[in-house]
Each structure stands twice: as C-alpha cells, then as structure tokens.
Design an enzyme around this catalytic site. Structure first.
Site, short mmCIF file in Angstrom:
data_model
loop_
_atom_site.label_atom_id
_atom_site.label_comp_id
_atom_site.label_asym_id
_atom_site.label_seq_id
_atom_site.Cartn_x
_atom_site.Cartn_y
_atom_site.Cartn_z
N HIS A 1 7.78 11.98 36.16
CA HIS A 1 6.58 11.65 35.68
C HIS A 1 5.93 10.62 36.30
O HIS A 1 6.53 9.46 36.42
CB HIS A 1 6.17 11.72 34.13
CG HIS A 1 4.81 11.38 33.77
ND1 HIS A 1 4.09 12.64 33.72
CD2 HIS A 1 4.10 10.35 33.42
CE1 HIS A 1 2.97 12.13 33.54
NE2 HIS A 1 2.81 11.03 33.23
N MET B 1 4.22 22.86 36.85
CA MET B 1 3.11 22.75 36.12
C MET B 1 2.88 23.50 34.94
O MET B 1 1.59 23.88 34.47
CB MET B 1 1.93 22.55 37.16
CG MET B 1 1.77 21.67 38.30
SD MET B 1 1.99 19.97 37.82
CE MET B 1 0.31 19.75 37.01
N GLY C 1 6.85 19.90 46.39
CA GLY C 1 8.52 19.71 46.58
C GLY C 1 8.97 18.77 46.94
O GLY C 1 10.07 18.71 47.47
N ASP D 1 5.69 15.13 28.31
CA ASP D 1 5.73 13.94 28.96
C ASP D 1 6.39 12.77 27.92
O ASP D 1 5.91 11.77 27.79
CB ASP D 1 4.55 13.30 29.52
CG ASP D 1 4.32 14.15 30.72
OD1 ASP D 1 4.92 14.81 31.35
OD2 ASP D 1 2.94 14.10 30.69
N ASN E 1 9.77 15.66 45.68
CA ASN E 1 10.88 15.25 44.81
C ASN E 1 12.27 16.14 45.00
O ASN E 1 13.49 15.79 44.93
CB ASN E 1 10.64 15.12 43.36
CG ASN E 1 9.67 13.89 43.30
OD1 ASN E 1 10.36 12.85 43.19
ND2 ASN E 1 8.48 14.10 43.13
C1 GRF Z 1 5.01 14.01 41.28
O1 GRF Z 1 4.24 12.97 41.49
C2 GRF Z 1 5.86 14.23 40.03
O2 GRF Z 1 5.96 12.85 39.35
C3 GRF Z 1 4.89 14.91 39.14
O3 GRF Z 1 4.35 16.12 39.94
C4 GRF Z 1 4.54 15.69 41.31
C5 GRF Z 1 5.25 16.26 41.98
O4 GRF Z 1 5.27 16.25 43.47
N1 GRF Z 1 5.45 15.55 37.99
P1 GRF Z 1 6.14 16.94 44.44
O5 GRF Z 1 5.95 18.49 44.21
O6 GRF Z 1 7.62 16.61 44.11
O7 GRF Z 1 6.00 16.59 45.65
#
Ligand code: GRF
Length: 214
Positions: free
Chosen positions: A110, A91, A13, A146, A15
């Site tokens: 991504h 995921m 999490g 993607d 992001n």
């Molecule tokens: C990130 O690298 C994002 O680009 C990919 O999965 C990862 C998630 O990381 N889709 P986080 O859970 O946001 O730390």
C-alpha cells in the site's frame, strides 16, 4: 524449492516487475508462478508473459457472483502450487472467504505509511495533511481494507514543492525495494504473525529510519 508466488494485479504491474526481477537471482528464495488479473488490458500481464510466467485473466462479470469469481481464483492459485499470494495493485476488495482461505499467506503493498492514509489518493492526502514523511507498507491482509499486521515499511521525506506525482514516484521507488524484501523474509521462514504484530527473526532493528536524500 523456492516459494511459489501468485500475484494479483489490475494494472501497470511495476511491483510485479520488482518481484520478477528479484527472482532472476537464483539465490532469491521465491519465484512468481502465476499472475492473475481481473482486467484483460492490465499492462502487468505483458510483463509476466515477457518473463515466461503463466497468466490468467478472470473477469468478475464472467462469473455469477463474487463467490464464484473468487472460487476460480483460489482453484487456479492452488493448482499452480502457490504458497503466498501477493496483491500488487489489485483494485478489488477480497471477501472474508478469500481472506480466510489464504490467512497469513496473503500480503499487500500500500502506498502510505499505514495506519495513516488507507484507501485511495494517498499521495494527495499526505501532501494536504502536511505530512513530512510518507512511504509504503507491506502488510498481511485482513478483511477490512488496508489493515493487517505490518511486515515492512519504507519512509521518504515530503518536500515543500512536492506534487502528488513527484511524491508518488519517490514512494514507488521504495515500493520496489520493500516488496521483494518482504517476500524474501517470508520465504526464508523468518516471519511470525502474532495478533496485529509481525516478528522477524534475525533482523537488525535500526535506531532510526534514514530517509533517502532527495
Ligand atoms: C502501487 O502504488 C501499490 O502500492 C498500490 O497500487 C499501485 C500498483 O502499482 N497498491 P503497480 O501496478 O505495481 O505498478
């Protein structure tokens, strides 16, 4: 009123955190309204709770099938008044039904410069391919994984002694800038999707991408 975000996560999490942090500025035009995880132990849930944001765990195996699971997600997003769904390390593949329900109101981040390296293990693959630049992409979601119109990208250099971990860290730093920027552009009503291309109103196009100095 600020654009209400629904953020779908499966793990760390970071992001999500970048979006939460951006929204602490009252001038930021969006706010995280709801976080949904398919995993009860996703660390991102704690980040949301710490920020006082509503969370929901919807485990696929608690539902009869994928359609039922996604229907529950859609119902929760709608009742939270969500206007934009942000995938942030979610995921699971979304079905065509979910994607069309949120068409052009559904974005993903991504960790590669798409269309290079869709899928998993992007940092290992970028190093193995000898790429000199790598980075991240925020794009609108289409059914094929993607793919979809590209909104924001950030590039970083790949150095000769990079490991997948060192490269991932450099890219992640850019992810945390790119995602809040992409959401802001949408929330400001400056983005138009046409076919596979995105137009952003009132944006200055740089002559070249300046990569950060390592
Ligand atoms: C990130 O690298 C994002 O680009 C990919 O999965 C990862 C998630 O990381 N889709 P986080 O859970 O946001 O730390």
């Amino acid at each position: 009123m600020r654009l209400r975000l629904g953020v779908l996560i499966s793990g760390r999490g970071s992001n999500l955190q970048a979006l939460i942090d951006a929204a602490t500025d009252p001038a930021y035009p969006a706010e995280v309204a709801l976080v949904i995880s398919n995993k009860p132990d996703a660390a991102g849930l704690e980040r949301a709770r710490a920020a006082g944001i509503a969370t929901l765990v919807l485990k696929p195996k608690d539902f009869a099938d994928k359609a039922e699971h996604e229907a529950a997600m859609i119902a929760a997003l709608e009742s939270a008044g969500v206007g934009l769904v942000c995938l942030a390390g979610y995921m699971r593949l979304l079905s065509p039904v979910f994607v069309s329900a949120w068409l052009d109101r559904l974005i993903n981040i991504h960790p590669s410069l798409l269309p290079a390296f869709p899928g998993l293990d992007t940092h290992v693959r970028a190093i193995e391919a000898g790429a000199r630049f790598h980075g991240c992409t925020v794009h609108y979601v289409r059914v094929e994984m993607d793919t979809g119109p590209i909104l924001v990208q950030a590039a970083v250099p790949v150095s000769d002694d990079d490991t997948p971990d060192s490269l991932a860290a450099r890219v992640l730093e850019q992810e945390h800038r790119a995602y809040p920027l992409a959401v802001r552009l949408i929330a400001e009503g400056r983005v138009t999707v046409g076919g596979n291309r995105v137009a952003v109103r009132d944006s200055s196009t740089p002559d070249a991408v300046i990569a950060p100095i390592i």
